[in-house]
Every structure is written in C-alpha cells, then in structure tokens.
Scaffold this motif. Structure first.
Motif, PDB file in Angstrom:
ATOM      1  N   TYR A  88     -26.152 -13.909  -4.209  1.00 24.03           N
ATOM      2  CA  TYR A  88     -26.109 -12.816  -5.133  1.00 24.03           C
ATOM      3  C   TYR A  88     -26.524 -11.683  -4.291  1.00 24.03           C
ATOM      4  O   TYR A  88     -27.724 -11.582  -3.693  1.00 24.03           O
ATOM      5  CB  TYR A  88     -26.405 -13.480  -5.957  1.00 24.03           C
ATOM      6  CG  TYR A  88     -26.172 -14.490  -7.065  1.00 24.03           C
ATOM      7  CD1 TYR A  88     -25.626 -13.292  -8.479  1.00 24.03           C
ATOM      8  CD2 TYR A  88     -25.967 -15.396  -7.107  1.00 24.03           C
ATOM      9  CE1 TYR A  88     -24.992 -14.671  -9.346  1.00 24.03           C
ATOM     10  CE2 TYR A  88     -25.565 -16.021  -7.871  1.00 24.03           C
ATOM     11  CZ  TYR A  88     -24.726 -15.723  -9.472  1.00 24.03           C
ATOM     12  OH  TYR A  88     -24.474 -17.002  -9.285  1.00 24.03           O
ATOM     13  N   TYR A  89     -25.680 -10.161  -4.642  1.00 22.11           N
ATOM     14  CA  TYR A  89     -26.103  -9.317  -2.786  1.00 22.11           C
ATOM     15  C   TYR A  89     -26.874  -8.279  -4.492  1.00 22.11           C
ATOM     16  O   TYR A  89     -26.529  -8.045  -6.025  1.00 22.11           O
ATOM     17  CB  TYR A  89     -25.154  -8.697  -2.649  1.00 22.11           C
ATOM     18  CG  TYR A  89     -24.434  -8.336  -3.362  1.00 22.11           C
ATOM     19  CD1 TYR A  89     -24.002  -7.015  -2.992  1.00 22.11           C
ATOM     20  CD2 TYR A  89     -23.186  -8.641  -3.345  1.00 22.11           C
ATOM     21  CE1 TYR A  89     -22.793  -6.589  -3.596  1.00 22.11           C
ATOM     22  CE2 TYR A  89     -22.058  -8.292  -3.944  1.00 22.11           C
ATOM     23  CZ  TYR A  89     -21.332  -7.568  -3.312  1.00 22.11           C
ATOM     24  OH  TYR A  89     -20.586  -6.469  -4.846  1.00 22.11           O
ATOM     25  N   HIS A  90     -27.615  -6.848  -4.235  1.00 24.79           N
ATOM     26  CA  HIS A  90     -28.389  -6.079  -4.827  1.00 24.79           C
ATOM     27  C   HIS A  90     -27.626  -4.621  -3.761  1.00 24.79           C
ATOM     28  O   HIS A  90     -28.732  -4.831  -3.173  1.00 24.79           O
ATOM     29  CB  HIS A  90     -29.267  -6.069  -5.900  1.00 24.79           C
ATOM     30  CG  HIS A  90     -29.587  -5.072  -6.394  1.00 24.79           C
ATOM     31  ND1 HIS A  90     -30.458  -4.356  -6.153  1.00 24.79           N
ATOM     32  CD2 HIS A  90     -29.987  -5.553  -7.747  1.00 24.79           C
ATOM     33  CE1 HIS A  90     -30.260  -3.180  -7.453  1.00 24.79           C
ATOM     34  NE2 HIS A  90     -30.370  -3.964  -8.251  1.00 24.79           N
ATOM     35  N   MET A  91     -27.102  -3.897  -4.242  1.00 21.71           N
ATOM     36  CA  MET A  91     -27.467  -2.708  -3.358  1.00 21.71           C
ATOM     37  C   MET A  91     -27.173  -1.538  -4.164  1.00 21.71           C
ATOM     38  O   MET A  91     -25.991  -0.862  -4.440  1.00 21.71           O
ATOM     39  CB  MET A  91     -25.950  -2.193  -2.291  1.00 21.71           C
ATOM     40  CG  MET A  91     -25.758  -3.795  -1.142  1.00 21.71           C
ATOM     41  SD  MET A  91     -24.453  -3.891  -0.838  1.00 21.71           S
ATOM     42  CE  MET A  91     -24.571  -2.393   0.350  1.00 21.71           C
ATOM     43  N   TYR A  92     -28.484  -0.810  -4.098  1.00 22.50           N
ATOM     44  CA  TYR A  92     -28.545  -0.006  -4.952  1.00 22.50           C
ATOM     45  C   TYR A  92     -29.289   1.196  -4.799  1.00 22.50           C
ATOM     46  O   TYR A  92     -30.105   1.377  -4.105  1.00 22.50           O
ATOM     47  CB  TYR A  92     -28.841  -0.395  -7.102  1.00 22.50           C
ATOM     48  CG  TYR A  92     -29.110   1.117  -7.452  1.00 22.50           C
ATOM     49  CD1 TYR A  92     -28.651   1.445  -7.942  1.00 22.50           C
ATOM     50  CD2 TYR A  92     -30.829   1.109  -7.678  1.00 22.50           C
ATOM     51  CE1 TYR A  92     -28.237   3.169  -8.724  1.00 22.50           C
ATOM     52  CE2 TYR A  92     -30.705   2.401  -9.049  1.00 22.50           C
ATOM     53  CZ  TYR A  92     -29.726   3.319  -9.329  1.00 22.50           C
ATOM     54  OH  TYR A  92     -29.852   3.997 -10.167  1.00 22.50           O
ATOM     55  N   GLY A  93     -28.290   2.293  -4.450  1.00 24.80           N
ATOM     56  CA  GLY A  93     -29.061   4.250  -3.988  1.00 24.80           C
ATOM     57  C   GLY A  93     -28.080   4.826  -4.142  1.00 24.80           C
ATOM     58  O   GLY A  93     -26.641   4.786  -3.153  1.00 24.80           O
TER      59      GLY A  93
END
Length: 166
Positions: A88-93
């Motif tokens: 699972y990955y989270h890439m935010y911005g």
C-alpha cells in the motif's frame, strides 16, 4: 509480511543513497505531511515508512530500502509464475516526487517493476506486482523514493507482503 508496527522486518536502508526511509506514525507527523493514519490499523498511532521533501533533501535526491533476499532455490519460487509483492502506498501533494520499485538480482541487475510520479491522491492505494523468474539467481525488491519540491509532500508505504510461495 511487514506492517512496520515494531520495526523494519528485515528491510534494509541502502547506504549509498542520499537519505533514508523513516519509520513513523501520523500522530508524530506535522500537520499536512503524510497520511492521517497508517494502513494496517487505520489509526494515527499505527506505523508506516515515509520520506518527505524538506530543506534537508534537494529535489531529485533518493532514498532506497531493500527487502531481504528471496531465494530462487526454493522450488516453489522457480515453478510459480504468480509470485507477487502486494503493498500500500500514499503519495499526496502538489509537488510530490516519484516512487520506483525494482527487482534486483544478487549481481545487481535491476528491472523496474513500477514507476509512479506526482500526486496519486490523499488515500492509501493497493498495488500488486508480479516478480519475474529469471534463472536461479536470488533477488530483492527495492523501493526507491525520489524527493519532490514541496516541503509538505511525501511518500508513505505500509503492509508490504510477498506471496507465500517464496
């Protein structure tokens, strides 16, 4: 399986790179950086690994973390075509960098399995990648995070799992 709740589970930082992945919780993060919770527990106190752009990392600098070696000598690993890594990955911005996943052999031959760049959304996303079976050579999976330009932008990983064949 590694959920990062206690440690890095045998995953190792690659020392020849610019900076490291850090074990952290959302409750210790500054507002606006990273996910609100981890993926495993869905709690601010849950752990994951994270890189973020900051004054200490220039855009384009890299952090790498590598799995333990997986053996092709295991007969199930040779035969099975469906050996995968699920994560699972989270890439935010707005100015997020990149996440590149490699399969690296013991002779340091690298094959890109996935390359993600830019904002992927403010939520955890699941990905399953098939690992190729080239010969009898042992291999590792490598996660490379590349710093972006935004000081609040970051990349998080959680719940890294290899299929049970290997």
């Amino acid at each position: 399986h590694c959920n990062f709740e206690f440690d890095l589970c045998g995953w190792k930082q690659d020392e020849n790179y610019d900076f490291n992945w850090h074990l952290r919780t959302s409750s210790t993060a500054k507002l606006g950086t990273g996910p609100a919770t981890d993926h495993t527990l869905q709690e601010p106190s849950g752990h994951y690994i994270f890189i973020k752009s900051s004054f200490f990392q220039l855009p384009g600098q890299k952090a790498r973390i590598s799995s333990p070696s997986l053996s092709r000598k295991n007969k199930n690993c040779k035969v099975c075509e469906g050996v995968v890594i699920i994560f699972y990955y989270h890439m935010y911005g707005a100015h997020i960098g990149s996440l590149i996943i490699y399969q690296r052999t013991t002779l340091n031959h690298e094959k890109i399995l996935l390359n993600l760049t830019g904002n992927q959304g403010n939520f955890w996303q699941r990905k399953a990648l098939t690992l190729s079976g080239d010969g009898d050579e042992d291999f590792q999976v490598v996660f490379e995070g590349i710093a972006g330009e935004g000081p609040k932008d970051g990349i998080a990983l959680d719940d890294l799992t290899f299929s049970k064949e290997c």
